[in-house]
Design an enzyme around this catalytic site. Structure first.
Site, mmCIF file in Angstrom:
data_model
loop_
_atom_site.group_PDB
_atom_site.id
_atom_site.type_symbol
_atom_site.label_atom_id
_atom_site.label_comp_id
_atom_site.label_asym_id
_atom_site.label_seq_id
_atom_site.Cartn_x
_atom_site.Cartn_y
_atom_site.Cartn_z
ATOM 1 N N ARG A 1 -1.472 -1.980 -11.704
ATOM 2 C CA ARG A 1 -1.972 -1.312 -10.499
ATOM 3 C C ARG A 1 -1.036 -1.689 -9.362
ATOM 4 O O ARG A 1 -0.131 -2.497 -9.528
ATOM 5 C CB ARG A 1 -3.456 -1.621 -10.218
ATOM 6 C CG ARG A 1 -3.995 -2.956 -10.581
ATOM 7 C CD ARG A 1 -3.402 -4.103 -9.839
ATOM 8 N NE ARG A 1 -3.474 -3.942 -8.397
ATOM 9 C CZ ARG A 1 -2.702 -4.577 -7.533
ATOM 10 N NH1 ARG A 1 -1.775 -5.443 -7.954
ATOM 11 N NH2 ARG A 1 -2.810 -4.394 -6.232
ATOM 12 N N ALA B 1 0.824 0.577 -5.973
ATOM 13 C CA ALA B 1 1.549 1.853 -5.969
ATOM 14 C C ALA B 1 2.930 1.800 -6.648
ATOM 15 O O ALA B 1 3.197 2.596 -7.561
ATOM 16 C CB ALA B 1 1.641 2.365 -4.537
ATOM 17 N N ARG C 1 -4.311 8.422 -11.425
ATOM 18 C CA ARG C 1 -4.797 7.928 -10.126
ATOM 19 C C ARG C 1 -4.256 8.864 -9.036
ATOM 20 O O ARG C 1 -3.064 9.106 -8.977
ATOM 21 C CB ARG C 1 -4.353 6.479 -9.895
ATOM 22 C CG ARG C 1 -4.907 5.516 -10.953
ATOM 23 C CD ARG C 1 -4.809 4.082 -10.526
ATOM 24 N NE ARG C 1 -5.751 3.761 -9.470
ATOM 25 C CZ ARG C 1 -5.747 2.600 -8.813
ATOM 26 N NH1 ARG C 1 -4.835 1.692 -9.086
ATOM 27 N NH2 ARG C 1 -6.627 2.353 -7.862
ATOM 28 N N GLN D 1 -8.842 -7.774 -5.995
ATOM 29 C CA GLN D 1 -7.380 -7.945 -6.114
ATOM 30 C C GLN D 1 -6.907 -9.148 -5.301
ATOM 31 O O GLN D 1 -5.902 -9.772 -5.633
ATOM 32 C CB GLN D 1 -6.645 -6.689 -5.622
ATOM 33 C CG GLN D 1 -6.728 -5.504 -6.556
ATOM 34 C CD GLN D 1 -7.891 -4.599 -6.219
ATOM 35 O OE1 GLN D 1 -8.868 -5.011 -5.601
ATOM 36 N NE2 GLN D 1 -7.819 -3.351 -6.638
ATOM 37 N N ASP E 1 -0.398 2.693 -0.182
ATOM 38 C CA ASP E 1 -0.345 3.597 -1.341
ATOM 39 C C ASP E 1 0.297 4.917 -0.976
ATOM 40 O O ASP E 1 0.795 5.641 -1.829
ATOM 41 C CB ASP E 1 -1.744 3.840 -1.891
ATOM 42 C CG ASP E 1 -2.170 2.638 -2.706
ATOM 43 O OD1 ASP E 1 -2.605 1.654 -2.103
ATOM 44 O OD2 ASP E 1 -2.001 2.682 -3.938
HETATM 45 O O1 MRU Z 1 -6.325 -0.097 -6.609
HETATM 46 P P1 MRU Z 1 -5.029 -0.844 -6.533
HETATM 47 O O2 MRU Z 1 -5.154 -2.281 -6.902
HETATM 48 O O3 MRU Z 1 -3.922 -0.127 -7.270
HETATM 49 O O4 MRU Z 1 -4.644 -0.790 -4.978
HETATM 50 C C1 MRU Z 1 -3.452 -1.396 -4.571
HETATM 51 C C2 MRU Z 1 -3.248 -1.374 -3.105
HETATM 52 O O5 MRU Z 1 -4.034 -0.827 -2.356
HETATM 53 C C3 MRU Z 1 -1.980 -1.980 -2.597
HETATM 54 O O6 MRU Z 1 -2.167 -2.532 -1.331
HETATM 55 C C4 MRU Z 1 -0.891 -0.896 -2.520
HETATM 56 O O7 MRU Z 1 -0.769 -0.223 -3.723
HETATM 57 C C5 MRU Z 1 0.417 -1.437 -2.106
HETATM 58 S S1 MRU Z 1 1.191 -2.301 -3.382
HETATM 59 C C6 MRU Z 1 2.739 -2.763 -2.938
#
Ligand code: MRU
Length: 363
Positions: free
Chosen positions: A63, A65, A106, A212, A253
Site C-alpha cells: 500500500r 501510492a 484502488r 498505518q 495519494d
Molecule cells: O491506504 P494506504 O495505506 O495505501 O494510504 C496511504 C497513504 O495515504 C499515504 O499517505 C500516501 O499513499 C502517500 S505514500 C508516500
C-alpha cells in the site's frame, strides 16, 4: 512522553542505511514485504501471477501510492511473461485485461494509473516483435522502481532544508519506505534531515482504522533509529494547542493542479488544526502523484470494507449489523497547505500557477 532522545533509538542507528525494500523484481517474480503482518513479523511474499498482485494491492499487502504504482507495473510484467500471444495485437489484448484488473484495485492513488499508463505507452511505442515488447515492459518496470528511489532521495534532500534543529514534526499514516519502493516521501524528508545531523523528534498518529501509523510508521522509525512517539489520532488538537508540535509533513495519494491534496483519512483534520495553531503544514509528493487533469468532483474516494471498523483481528469492536461509512481518504484544500515538497523543489502557493509551472512544464 515526548521526552528527549533515548538510548534505544541511538543504538539502532546501524539500521539507518539498511533500506526496507518494499517491492522488488526477482527471478521473474514480484517480491513484497507483507505489510498485513507488520509489526509482528517482517515477511516477504512472492507472486508470479498479475491477478495475485491485484489481490495483494486490494488487501493492503502492499500500500502507499508510489509502492502501489510500482507493484502494478511489475504486475504488467508478469502479465507479459505469461501471455502466449504470437503477435503484438494479441499481446496488447492480454495486457489490456491485466491493465483493467490492476487499475480496478484502488481508485484514489493516482500513481497506480500513472504507472500502468507508462507501461502501455512503452508497449505502443515498440515495433511488432513480441519478445522485444515483453523485455521492454520488464525493463520499464525495473526503471520505474529505481527512479522511485532516486526521486524520493532528491525529494528528501529538498524537504530536509525546511526542517530545523529541534523540530518536533507530526506525520499521519505511513509515507515512508513501506509506502514507496525503499526511501519514502514524508518519512524520506525526516530521514534526510536526520542524516544531515538535525536533531528531530517525530510524532506519529496511529491512523485509524487500519493503523498505518502504529503498525508501519512506528515499525519504520524504530528500524531507522529516528526518535518518535506514537499518539492517538484524537490527541492531535491537544498536542498542537499545547505547543508540542512545530511542523507537519504528510504524503499524498493525488495532488490536483489546483493544489487539492488527497491523502489518508484524517489528513484534513490535521491540516485544519495546524492552520488553527499557525503550524506549517507540508505535503511530500513526487511528480508521479500529481494529477493535472482531474477536478475535485472527478476523484473517487475509496470506501473500504466495514470490517476495518467493526473488528480488530477477530474481536468485535461495535455491535453487529450497524451502518458503517469507511472512507479511506480525504481532501485537504490548498489554503491549508504551506508547501508541497517534490523532487524538483518545494512548490509554494498560489498552486494554480506554481504547480502548472513546475510539474506541467516537465510532461
Ligand atoms: O491506504 P494506504 O495505506 O495505501 O494510504 C496511504 C497513504 O495515504 C499515504 O499517505 C500516501 O499513499 C502517500 S505514500 C508516500
Amino acid at each position: 512522553m515526548l521526552s528527549s532522545k533515548n538510548q534505544k533509538y541511538k543504538s539502532k542507528s546501524a539500521n539507518r542505511s539498511k533500506d526496507l525494500l518494499t517491492v522488488r523484481w526477482e527471478n521473474n517474480q514480484v517480491v513484497m514485504i507483507d505489510q498485513t503482518k507488520l509489526p509482528a513479523k517482517l515477511v516477504y511474499v512472492r507472486y508470479w501471477k498479475y491477478e495475485d498482485v491485484a489481490r495483494a494491492i486490494e488487501r493492503l499487502v502492499v500500500r502507499g501510492a508510489p509502492a502501489i504504482g510500482v507493484a502494478a507495473a511489475f504486475g504488467m510484467s508478469l502479465a507479459a511473461i505469461s501471455s502466449k500471444a504470437k503477435n503484438k495485437k494479441s499481446l496488447i489484448k492480454d495486457l489490456k485485461t491485466a491493465y483493467v484488473r490492476l487499475r480496478s484495485t484502488r481508485p484514489t492513488a493516482v500513481n497506480l494509473v500513472w504507472a500502468l499508463d507508462q507501461i502501455m505507452k512503452v508497449v505502443y511505442s515498440k515495433n511488432d516483435d513480441v519478445e522485444e515488447i515483453k523485455k521492454s515492459i520488464i525493463l520499464s518496470s525495473l526503471n520505474m522502481a529505481t527512479e522511485d528511489i532516486s526521486t524520493n532521495k532528491q525529494l528528501g534532500k529538498n524537504g530536509a532544508k525546511m526542517i530545523h534543529d529541534d523540530d518536533v514534526i507530526l506525520t499521519h499514516c505511513n509515507a515512508g519506505s513501506l509506502a514507496t519502493v525503499a526511501y519514502g516521501t514524508a518519512l524520506g524528508v525526516l530521514r534526510a534531515a536526520s542524516d544531515m545531523g538535525k536533531n528531530i523528534r517525530v510524532i506519529a498518529t496511529e491512523t485509524r482504522p487500519v493503523m498505518q501509523g502504529s503498525r508501519l510508521t512506528a515499525f519504520e522509525l524504530n528500524h531507522y533509529g529516528i526518535d518518535f512517539s506514537l499518539i492517538p489520532d484524537t490527541a492531535v488538537g491537544h498536542l498542537m494547542s499545547s505547543g508540542l508540535i512545530n511542523r507537519v509533513i504528510v504524503g499524498a495519494d493525488r495532488v490536483l493542479k489546483s493544489g487539492h491534496v488527497y491523502n489518508k483519512i484524517g489528513t484534513y483534520q490535521v491540516a485544519a488544526l495546524a492552520k488553527r495553531h499557525s503550524i506549517p503544514f507540508y505535503v511530500a509528493a513526487p511528480s508521479s502523484t500529481f494529477d493535472l487533469t482531474s477536478k475535485v468532483s472527478d476523484v473517487v474516494i475509496e470506501e473500504r470494507n466495514k470490517n476495518e471498523l467493526l473488528k480488530m483481528g477477530n474481536k468485535l469492536l461495535a455491535p453487529k449489523g450497524i451502518k458503517v461509512f469507511n472512507p479511506a481518504f480525504d481532501v485537504t484544500p490548498p489554503e491549508l497547505i504551506t508547501g508541497i515538497i517534490t523532487e524538483k523543489g518545494v512548490i509554494k502557493p498560489p498552486y494554480e500557477e506554481t504547480i502548472a509551472k513546475n510539474i506541467l512544464s516537465d510532461r
